[in-house]
Design an enzyme around this catalytic site. Sequence first.
Site, PDB file in Angstrom:
ATOM      1  N   GLY A  25      34.171 -20.363  15.319  1.00 37.36           N
ATOM      2  CA  GLY A  25      35.280 -19.979  16.190  1.00 37.36           C
ATOM      3  C   GLY A  25      36.297 -19.096  15.474  1.00 37.36           C
TER       4      GLY A  25
ATOM      5  CE  LYS B 290      21.557 -27.982  14.159  1.00 39.74           C
ATOM      6  NZ  LYS B 290      21.693 -26.521  14.323  1.00 39.74           N
TER       7      LYS B 290
HETATM    8  N1  GLU Z   1      23.422 -24.726  11.871  1.00 43.42           N
HETATM    9  C1  GLU Z   1      23.236 -23.302  12.027  1.00 43.42           C
HETATM   10  C2  GLU Z   1      22.536 -23.012  13.346  1.00 43.42           C
HETATM   11  O1  GLU Z   1      22.624 -23.770  14.275  1.00 43.42           O
HETATM   12  C3  GLU Z   1      22.562 -22.679  10.809  1.00 43.42           C
HETATM   13  C4  GLU Z   1      21.207 -23.195  10.479  1.00 43.42           C
HETATM   14  C5  GLU Z   1      20.639 -22.663   9.155  1.00 43.42           C
HETATM   15  O2  GLU Z   1      21.284 -21.835   8.532  1.00 43.42           O
HETATM   16  O3  GLU Z   1      19.554 -23.101   8.802  1.00 43.42           O
HETATM   17  O4  GLU Z   1      21.938 -21.987  13.520  1.00 43.42           O
END
Ligand code: GLU
Length: 422
Positions: free
Chosen positions: A223, A106
């Site tokens: 949402g 992340k």
């Molecule tokens: N941010 C999204 C999640 O928390 C998508 C992450 C992604 O597609 O790599 O799953």
Amino acid sequence: MAERLNPWENALKQLDKAAKAMNLNPGYHQILATPKRVLEIQLPIKMDDGTIKVFTGWRVQHNDARGPCKGGIRYHPNTDLDEVKALAMWMTWKTAVVDIPYGGAKGGIRVDPHKLSPGELERLSRRYIYAISPIVGINKDIPAPDVYTNPQIMAWMMDTYSALVGYNEPGVITGKPLEVGGSEGREEATARGLQYVTEEAVRVLGIDPTRATAAVQGYGNAGYFSAKFMKELGMKVVAVSDSKGAIYNPDGLDPEAVLEHKKKTGSVKNFPGAQNLNPDPIKANQELLELDVDVLIPAAIENVITKENADNIEAKLVVEAANGPTTPEADDILHERGIIVVPDILANAGGVTVSYFEWIQARTREWWTVDTVRNKLRAIMSKSFRDVYNIRNEMNVDMRTAALILAIKRVVRALEIRGIWP
Ligand code: GLU
């Protein structure tokens, strides 16, 4: 003692609980309780008025035993390293629950993007991907959108990365616009996946969706589309909210009309025909969570269902579109009260699953129709729900612990087979 609301502490507590239930080897437990790599970066930006402002950002790679790291990038004024670490760990579990060949990562920047001009936002986004470029790549770590980031930002990042390596690399970022290697169905994907697991959940709970009511907290991508798809299932969406307020209509809201209203006025608040909940936005959001509905969908941020309000939740089913909305203490209370929680790492995995589809398409340069995307997504989400639900029943644990057990088993198996080296 006041409840700790640090997402990283919560993520570790969840891991401990699952580790205990599955008798996890302490060595692997230790590996999984720390991120593999943490990068903190300084991001100096020239502002429109000629001054220089320095922002702080992070990219955390939690684990890559099952494949390259994968996970979104969050722009938020309150984000910090502990939040990004928790979100990275949850990505490792999420990709393992749905069994796609990735690990977890992340990213985040501590910034309120609404206070930046479009030019400042572009410079910050390009600077961020430049700063993390040594550790990202199509086979290393593939970023995507998260809270307050969007397809345009992904396009700038893909463009910057491509310029750095000297060739077009659409597979390095997912969640891009269609015109530059995005996938059909990616925008709606988180909520589409949530719809498919909700269909499974209401079936096992014996809830008739055409007679059910739902409330959705948060009106961003997850949402809005969740509200829309719950209505598609036949539910009455009686309440929705955003950071500025919450609205209620016992006869049901029209999610598309609410979105139009939000686009025009900046909030769901004061939607014609609906009643505003508490004038204080924080209290309005709390009231929404405690409404007497069948299905509750937290689709905003972490730590909204806590030990302070878990006793007041009236819903029979909580489906987590947001990451980390329920604290471990609240999980125990909801479980004791017989409320089923479809956890984030299962419920919102549709987003990363369609990111995986986008990555495959970008690599092969072959593009799928929206029906292909939806059919493949449904198959993965429905199977994953059943896998988790079976573990819940066999091991007599809550749904989150069941999902974690499934994920941890898969990650540990990969670690065992690969071995510890050097
Ligand atoms: N941010 C999204 C999640 O928390 C998508 C992450 C992604 O597609 O790599 O799953």
